[in-house]
Each structure stands twice: as structure tokens, then as C-alpha cells.
Design a protein around this motif. Structure first.
Motif, PDB file in Angstrom:
ATOM      1  N   ALA A 163       0.840  -1.201   0.000  1.00  0.00           N
ATOM      2  CA  ALA A 163       0.000   0.000   0.000  1.00  0.00           C
ATOM      3  C   ALA A 163       0.880   1.258   0.000  1.00  0.00           C
ATOM      4  CB  ALA A 163      -0.931  -0.012   1.205  1.00  0.00           C
ATOM      5  N   CYS A 164       1.975   1.236   0.772  1.00  0.00           N
ATOM      6  CA  CYS A 164       2.874   2.406   0.800  1.00  0.00           C
ATOM      7  C   CYS A 164       3.572   2.600  -0.547  1.00  0.00           C
ATOM      8  CB  CYS A 164       3.922   2.239   1.898  1.00  0.00           C
ATOM      9  SG  CYS A 164       3.255   2.414   3.553  1.00  0.00           S
ATOM     10  N   LEU A 165       4.001   1.503  -1.153  1.00  0.00           N
ATOM     11  CA  LEU A 165       4.665   1.616  -2.456  1.00  0.00           C
ATOM     12  C   LEU A 165       3.691   2.149  -3.503  1.00  0.00           C
ATOM     13  CD1 LEU A 165       6.661  -1.723  -2.212  1.00  0.00           C
ATOM     14  CD2 LEU A 165       7.696   0.545  -2.432  1.00  0.00           C
ATOM     15  N   ALA A 166       2.430   1.730  -3.428  1.00  0.00           N
ATOM     16  CA  ALA A 166       1.420   2.234  -4.380  1.00  0.00           C
ATOM     17  C   ALA A 166       1.202   3.730  -4.167  1.00  0.00           C
ATOM     18  CB  ALA A 166       0.110   1.461  -4.210  1.00  0.00           C
ATOM     19  N   ARG A 167       1.161   4.173  -2.905  1.00  0.00           N
ATOM     20  CA  ARG A 167       1.003   5.614  -2.639  1.00  0.00           C
ATOM     21  C   ARG A 167       2.223   6.396  -3.153  1.00  0.00           C
ATOM     22  NH1 ARG A 167      -2.311   7.643   1.675  1.00  0.00           N
ATOM     23  NH2 ARG A 167      -4.116   6.274   1.765  1.00  0.00           N
ATOM     24  N   ALA A 168       3.406   5.828  -2.936  1.00  0.00           N
ATOM     25  CA  ALA A 168       4.624   6.502  -3.414  1.00  0.00           C
ATOM     26  C   ALA A 168       4.583   6.642  -4.932  1.00  0.00           C
ATOM     27  CB  ALA A 168       5.868   5.732  -2.980  1.00  0.00           C
ATOM     28  N   ASN A 169       4.004   5.659  -5.599  1.00  0.00           N
ATOM     29  CA  ASN A 169       3.843   5.744  -7.058  1.00  0.00           C
ATOM     30  C   ASN A 169       2.861   6.843  -7.442  1.00  0.00           C
ATOM     31  OD1 ASN A 169       4.881   3.530  -9.249  1.00  0.00           O
ATOM     32  ND2 ASN A 169       5.169   2.845  -7.146  1.00  0.00           N
ATOM     33  N   ALA A 170       1.708   6.860  -6.784  1.00  0.00           N
ATOM     34  CA  ALA A 170       0.686   7.857  -7.154  1.00  0.00           C
ATOM     35  C   ALA A 170       1.233   9.274  -6.956  1.00  0.00           C
ATOM     36  CB  ALA A 170      -0.570   7.638  -6.320  1.00  0.00           C
ATOM     37  N   LEU A 171       1.978   9.491  -5.864  1.00  0.00           N
ATOM     38  CA  LEU A 171       2.539  10.823  -5.612  1.00  0.00           C
ATOM     39  C   LEU A 171       3.560  11.198  -6.692  1.00  0.00           C
ATOM     40  CD1 LEU A 171       3.004  10.522  -1.760  1.00  0.00           C
ATOM     41  CD2 LEU A 171       1.558  12.205  -2.937  1.00  0.00           C
ATOM     42  N   LEU A 173       3.734  10.152  -9.701  1.00  0.00           N
ATOM     43  CA  LEU A 173       3.120  10.373 -11.020  1.00  0.00           C
ATOM     44  C   LEU A 173       2.627  11.810 -11.176  1.00  0.00           C
ATOM     45  CD1 LEU A 173       1.246   6.999 -11.505  1.00  0.00           C
ATOM     46  CD2 LEU A 173       3.108   7.896 -12.920  1.00  0.00           C
ATOM     47  N   SER A 174       2.164  12.417 -10.084  1.00  0.00           N
ATOM     48  CA  SER A 174       1.736  13.815 -10.217  1.00  0.00           C
ATOM     49  C   SER A 174       2.952  14.676 -10.557  1.00  0.00           C
ATOM     50  CB  SER A 174       1.037  14.304  -8.941  1.00  0.00           C
ATOM     51  OG  SER A 174       1.958  14.279  -7.872  1.00  0.00           O
ATOM     52  N   GLY A 175       4.112  14.331 -10.018  1.00  0.00           N
ATOM     53  CA  GLY A 175       5.335  15.039 -10.355  1.00  0.00           C
ATOM     54  C   GLY A 175       5.750  14.819 -11.803  1.00  0.00           C
ATOM     55  N   HIS A 176       5.589  13.583 -12.277  1.00  0.00           N
ATOM     56  CA  HIS A 176       5.964  13.300 -13.671  1.00  0.00           C
ATOM     57  C   HIS A 176       5.069  14.067 -14.649  1.00  0.00           C
ATOM     58  CE1 HIS A 176       9.216  10.290 -13.531  1.00  0.00           C
ATOM     59  NE2 HIS A 176       8.744  10.065 -12.308  1.00  0.00           N
ATOM     60  N   GLN A 197       9.224  18.806  -7.829  1.00  0.00           N
ATOM     61  CA  GLN A 197       9.166  18.923  -6.355  1.00  0.00           C
ATOM     62  C   GLN A 197       7.889  19.614  -5.894  1.00  0.00           C
ATOM     63  OE1 GLN A 197      12.965  19.973  -4.248  1.00  0.00           O
ATOM     64  NE2 GLN A 197      13.726  20.121  -6.320  1.00  0.00           N
ATOM     65  N   GLN A 198       7.494  20.626  -6.653  1.00  0.00           N
ATOM     66  CA  GLN A 198       6.270  21.354  -6.273  1.00  0.00           C
ATOM     67  C   GLN A 198       5.063  20.415  -6.306  1.00  0.00           C
ATOM     68  OE1 GLN A 198       5.795  25.325  -6.851  1.00  0.00           O
ATOM     69  NE2 GLN A 198       4.138  24.806  -5.464  1.00  0.00           N
ATOM     70  N   ALA A 199       4.994  19.597  -7.369  1.00  0.00           N
ATOM     71  CA  ALA A 199       3.817  18.728  -7.525  1.00  0.00           C
ATOM     72  C   ALA A 199       3.819  17.588  -6.506  1.00  0.00           C
ATOM     73  CB  ALA A 199       3.776  18.171  -8.947  1.00  0.00           C
ATOM     74  N   THR A 200       5.009  17.112  -6.149  1.00  0.00           N
ATOM     75  CA  THR A 200       5.055  15.978  -5.213  1.00  0.00           C
ATOM     76  C   THR A 200       5.080  16.450  -3.757  1.00  0.00           C
ATOM     77  OG1 THR A 200       7.474  15.941  -5.359  1.00  0.00           O
ATOM     78  CG2 THR A 200       6.271  14.454  -6.825  1.00  0.00           C
ATOM     79  N   GLY A 201       5.373  17.717  -3.544  1.00  0.00           N
ATOM     80  CA  GLY A 201       5.420  18.226  -2.170  1.00  0.00           C
ATOM     81  C   GLY A 201       6.564  17.625  -1.374  1.00  0.00           C
ATOM     82  N   GLN A 202       7.625  17.215  -2.066  1.00  0.00           N
ATOM     83  CA  GLN A 202       8.762  16.610  -1.364  1.00  0.00           C
ATOM     84  C   GLN A 202      10.046  17.280  -1.825  1.00  0.00           C
ATOM     85  OE1 GLN A 202      10.040  12.135  -1.654  1.00  0.00           O
ATOM     86  NE2 GLN A 202       9.026  12.500   0.272  1.00  0.00           N
ATOM     87  N   ARG A 203      10.824  17.793  -0.873  1.00  0.00           N
ATOM     88  CA  ARG A 203      12.118  18.374  -1.251  1.00  0.00           C
ATOM     89  C   ARG A 203      13.011  17.247  -1.739  1.00  0.00           C
ATOM     90  NH1 ARG A 203      14.972  19.421   4.637  1.00  0.00           N
ATOM     91  NH2 ARG A 203      16.683  20.239   3.400  1.00  0.00           N
ATOM     92  N   GLU A 204      13.898  17.612  -2.663  1.00  0.00           N
ATOM     93  CA  GLU A 204      14.670  16.548  -3.311  1.00  0.00           C
ATOM     94  C   GLU A 204      15.530  15.757  -2.333  1.00  0.00           C
ATOM     95  OE1 GLU A 204      15.837  16.347  -7.308  1.00  0.00           O
ATOM     96  OE2 GLU A 204      17.931  16.455  -6.701  1.00  0.00           O
ATOM     97  N   ALA A 205      16.036  16.419  -1.290  1.00  0.00           N
ATOM     98  CA  ALA A 205      16.905  15.711  -0.341  1.00  0.00           C
ATOM     99  C   ALA A 205      16.159  14.578   0.362  1.00  0.00           C
ATOM    100  CB  ALA A 205      17.451  16.692   0.684  1.00  0.00           C
ATOM    101  N   ASP A 206      14.838  14.659   0.432  1.00  0.00           N
ATOM    102  CA  ASP A 206      14.063  13.603   1.098  1.00  0.00           C
ATOM    103  C   ASP A 206      13.594  12.525   0.129  1.00  0.00           C
ATOM    104  OD1 ASP A 206      14.321  14.776   3.574  1.00  0.00           O
ATOM    105  OD2 ASP A 206      12.526  16.018   3.328  1.00  0.00           O
ATOM    106  N   ALA A 207      13.813  12.732  -1.163  1.00  0.00           N
ATOM    107  CA  ALA A 207      13.407  11.730  -2.163  1.00  0.00           C
ATOM    108  C   ALA A 207      14.334  10.511  -2.063  1.00  0.00           C
ATOM    109  CB  ALA A 207      13.468  12.342  -3.558  1.00  0.00           C
TER     110      ALA A 207
END
Ligand code: GLY
Ligand code: MN
Ligand code: MN
Length: 430
Positions: A163-171, A173-176, A197-207
Motif C-alpha cells: 500500500a505504501c509503495l502504491a502511494r509513493a507511485n501515485a505521488l 506520477l503527479s510530479g511526472h 518537487q512542487q507537484a510531489t510536495g517533497q524536497r529533493e533531499a528527502d526523495a
């Protein structure tokens, strides 16, 4: 899946880990295990630290990526104990752990100082983690056979992990999607990275890894690591390989786009996309992963022939003569989990025809793998071919033309199910 369902799956996940760890500890003669979350090392000769992401086994249990100097004690038949580092510090923010249901299954304590906690009676103790954090801690440090057994506990994902991996994918994809739109609007690599980064809401250092964002020729460098701030004179191609972490779990997705003037390159992307989908369809229990890699080479040969890049050789000859390896030099993929290249993929080394393959196992239900064929125009690999004995079979002018687009990679994250596979990436795209 609702957040409530996901959180309830996490409690099941902890029970499963308790059983798997118990078996591993019993098999290797240990009564207990202490896991260090780790800490960011200082840059040499500097007072600055590298960005911290956390040690795999600690993430496997807690998903807490940004927590340095924390410890977890696992004992068969007893509740895990988690020590959170809570320093009194006016230079940095002290992390706060919001309450969630999994914490009902764990005893949580705090430590003001960075060292290991004092332990209750724990019997024969193994301690695992970055050796720099284990100095002076009693117990056997990083015993190799136990570490291998613990890596094995990460191979078959629990329902919570899927379930977490699927959520990580969905997030991701909005960035892609945002990255592709930015590219088509003429953005630089740097601006594409900001859009992602804006679309995924995640700073790159945390990716999970540094995003690979190559425009035009840069798309032909497999792990291209810079971001040009110059907008391209002509936007011919974009290769973006970028993921997101969700509760510690990684996505690892690549998409390639062609600019509006690049019909030939766009056709090649379409051909590779069809091949990639066929390779994803091969994913099933009992399939040797290396066979998917070999099938990719046959598919690349067919594409090279159909595009007129290689002539006068059949597909088998293109593979056996090493031509497909010039255009597709890396492996077809790897395990995915709390690390982007997840552990335990190579109990046996890769065969000589696939030296960079990161996964040599036969697929089983619960494994999550990437499927990432590529087709690149890499000067340092092509030049010897263009001046060697097979040169007469190559179309140099077409190769030079397509070199300005760099290359193509298409990468999805795929779960092996009991009956076949579930593509976590395409499911989020639909
Ligand atoms: N993002 C690195 C890889 O695809 O393996
Ligand atoms: Mn990737
Ligand atoms: Mn990958």
C-alpha cells in the motif's frame, strides 16, 4: 485505500516483522537485536553533515526516515522498544512524532543524548547499523549471516508495504505529469526539477534518490546528475527518472517525452513503451528475472531493426554480437522497498551477458521489482561500434540525428502477485 485502512495494515506489518525477526534471531543464536537508525556523517574537513535518510532495517520497522540517533530493540515474544532521540537543542528543531495506531504495539522512550540506551537483560545481543554509531555498544556488531537473514525479511512485501509503495507511485506520477508539462513549455532541467518537487510536495533531499532529469543529449547519460539552468534552444527530449518516499517506501519511475518536432524519436518512445508493457506482462511467480532482461534485449533488437538503425542482421545476431548492449547497457531492474535498490537481490552473481543486473532471483509472490528497459545513443559506447567490423550494419546518419535526443528509459514498479502481477505505476496513471 483509506488512511485508516493503511494504518491498520501497519499494525499487521509489525506483527509479521516480529515473527520474521524471531525466526532469524533463533536461527542465528541471538536472544535480542538492537537496531541503530544511524546519523548523518560530517563532510570531511567541514562542519556540515550529509542529508540523513536512515538505515534500512530501522525504516522497515518504523518508516521514520529523518530520525537520527534513535534505537529499536527487538526481542522474541516481547514488545519492541523504540528510543527516540529528543535532544534539548536551540540550533535545530527536535522532531515530533504524531500519535498513530502502530505505536500501540511498541513501547516508546526518549533519549536526550545521542548514544545507545542502557538495556534491560537482553541475553545474547546483536547490534546492527552504521559502525560509526556503534562504537562502545556491547554485543555482536553487524554479524554477516544475521544481516543476510534480516535482508531476506524484506524480500516479500506485506500488505502495508505494498500500500505504501502504491502511494509513493501515485505521488510521483503527479510530479511526472508536472515535469512533462514544464518540458513541453520549454523549461530548463532546473525548472523541470522545481515543477516535480512542487507537484510531489517533497524536497529533493528527502526523495529516495537524486532525480535524473536530462533534456536533449543529457538524456543519454544513464545517471545524469546536473540540472542545467539554461532553457534549451529547442526542447527535443526529456528523460526524467524520479521517485517519492511515502512513510519510508520508495517509488522509482522513469518517463521519456519527445518535443513536438521529433516524430522519429517519438515513434521510438512508442516502440519502447510497447516493449516495456510486454516485459511487465512477463512478471509472475516462477519467472527467472534474468529471462525478462534477456527478452528486453530481443525486443531492443527488433526495435533497432524496425527503426532502420541496424540493417542486415537478424535479432539474434544483434544480441549475440553485443549490439543491443551498446544501446541498452544496464540491467532490466531491481527490488524496490525502503531502499530504491532494495536488498537481497543477488544471492548469486549476475551472468556474464548481464553484468549490471541487480536482481538474479526467480520471482515469487510479494516481491516488488522495477521493469526499466532503455534505448540510448551514448557516444562513448557507439563510437567503437561505428568504427569497428560491424559498422556496415549501422546507420550512422540516423544515429547522429537521434543522438541529439539522448535516449529513452521507461520504468514502472511492479508487484508479483499469486497469479501474475500488479503494475503499481500504470495503475496510478489510469
Ligand atoms: N533511479 C535509479 C534506477 O532506476 O535504478
Ligand atoms: Mn529509476
Ligand atoms: Mn530503477
Amino acid at each position: 485505500m483509506s488512511d485508516t485502512e493503511l494504518l491498520s495494515l501497519q499494525t499487521d506489518h509489525l506483527h509479521t516483522l516480529q515473527q520474521r525477526y524471531q525466526q532469524a534471531l533463533d536461527a542465528h543464536g541471538y536472544d535480542s537485536l538492537l537496531v541503530s537508525s544511524g546519523a548523518a556523517p560530517r563532510r570531511y574537513g567541514d562542519d556540515q553533515s550529509w542529508h540523513f535518510q536512515g538505515y534500512g532495517p530501522f525504516l522497515h520497522w518504523t518508516g521514520l526516515t529523518g530520525w537520527e540517533h534513535c534505537w529499536l530493540l527487538i526481542r522474541p515474544g516481547q514488545r519492541p522498544v523504540l528510543w527516540l532521540h529528543q535532544p534539548v537543542d536551540f540550533w535545530h528543531a527536535t522532531p515530533v512524532l504524531p500519535w498513530e495506531p502502530w505505536q500501540d504495539a511498541v513501547d516508546i522512550d526518549t533519549l536526550e543524548q545521542p548514544g545507545a540506551p542502557s538495556l534491560p537483560r537482553v541475553g545474547r545481543l546483536a547490534v546492527i547499523g552504521d559502525p560509526a554509531c556503534l562504537t562502545g555498544v556491547a554485543g555482536d556488531h553487524n554479524p554477516v549471516a544475521l544481516l543476510a537473514a534480516l535482508d531476506e525479511t524484506r524480500v516479500h512485501k506485506t500488505g502495508y508495504e505494498v500500500a505504501c509503495l502504491a502511494r509513493a507511485n501515485a505521488l510521483a506520477l503527479s510530479g511526472h505529469r508536472a515535469a512533462r508539462e514544464a518540458f513541453l513549455a520549454g523549461a530548463s532541467e532546473f525548472d523541470v526539477s522545481l515543477a516535480y518537487q512542487q507537484a510531489t510536495g517533497q524536497r529533493e533531499a528527502d526523495a529516495p534518490y537524486h532525480s535524473i532529469i536530462g533534456v536533449n543529449e543529457h538524456a543519454g547519460t544513464l545517471h545524469y546528475q546536473y540540472y542545467s539552468t539554461d532553457a534549451p534552444a529547442q526542447s527535443r527530449s526529456l528523460l526524467i527518472d524520479a521517485g517519492v518516499r511515502f512513510r519510508g517506501y520508495c517509488s522509482d519511475i522513469t518517463r521519456t517525452s519527445a518535443g513536438p518536432q521529433e516524430a522519429r524519436f517519438a515513434a521510438l518512445i512508442q516502440g519502447l513503451d510497447q516493449l516495456q508493457r510486454r516485459l511487465c506482462d512477463m512478471v509472475a511467480p516462477g519467472v527467472a528475472y534474468v529471462d525478462i532482461h534477456r527478452k528486453a534485449h530481443q525486443g531492443i533488437a527488433a526495435l533497432l531493426g524496425a527503426a532502420g538503425l541496424v540493417t542486415g542482421l537478424d535479432d539474434d545476431a544483434m544480441v549475440s554480437e553485443g549490439i543491443t548492449r551498446v544501446f541498452f547497457p544496464h540491467g532490466i531492474g531491481h527490488f524496490l522497498g525502503v531502499q530504491v535498490h532494495d536488498v537481497a537481490g543477488k544471492p548469486v552473481p549476475p551472468p556474464t551477458d548481464a553484468p549490471f543486473l541487480r536482481l538474479t532471483r526467480t520471482l515469487e509472490a510479494g516481491m516488488v521489482v522495477t521493469i526499466e528497459p532503455g534505448l540510448y545513443f551514448i557516444p562513448s559506447l557507439l563510437d567503437p561500434l561505428l568504427s569497428g567490423p560491424l559498422a556496415g550494419h549501422l546507420n550512422p546518419s540516423l544515429i547522429r540525428e537521434l543522438q541529439s535526443c539522448g535516449g529513452i528509459r521507461i520504468e514502472d514498479n511492479v508487484l508479483v502477485t499469486g497469479a501474475g502481477a500488479r503494475n503499481l505505476t500504470r495503475a496510478g496513471e489510469a
